[in-house]
Design a protein around this motif. Sequence first.
Motif: not given
Length: 97
Positions: A51-79
Motif C-alpha cells: 500500500v505505501t508505494p501505491m499511496l506515494i504514487g497517488v500523492f506524487l501523481g496528484n501533485w504533478l497533475d495539479r501542477t501541470f493541469k493534466t487530469g489523471l495523466f500522472w496519477t494513474a501510471p504512478l499508482l
Amino acid sequence: MNDGSGPPDENDALIRAAQLRHEREKRGRQDEEPSVARRLAQIGVLGWMIVTPMLIGVFLGNWLDRTFKTGLFWTAPLLLLGLGLGCWSAWKWVKKA
C-alpha cells in the motif's frame, strides 16, 4: 519391571513415553512454528509494503497533475507503478523470510 534398585528398564512403558515426549520437545524447539501473532504481524507488514508505494504514487501523481493541469495523466501510471513496486518488494521479502 524394575524394582528401583538397578538401571531403568528400557521396556517400561512409562520410560518409553517419557523418552518419546523428550524427543518431541527437542524437535519442537528446533522446528519452532511462528505464533499466530507473528503471522498476523507478517500479514500486516506485507499489506503496508504494497500500500505505501501505491499511496506515494497517488500523492506524487496528484501533485504533478495539479501542477501541470493534466487530469489523471500522472496519477494513474504512478499508482500502477507503485502497485508493481510494492508487489515486487513484498515478493522479495517473503522469499527472504
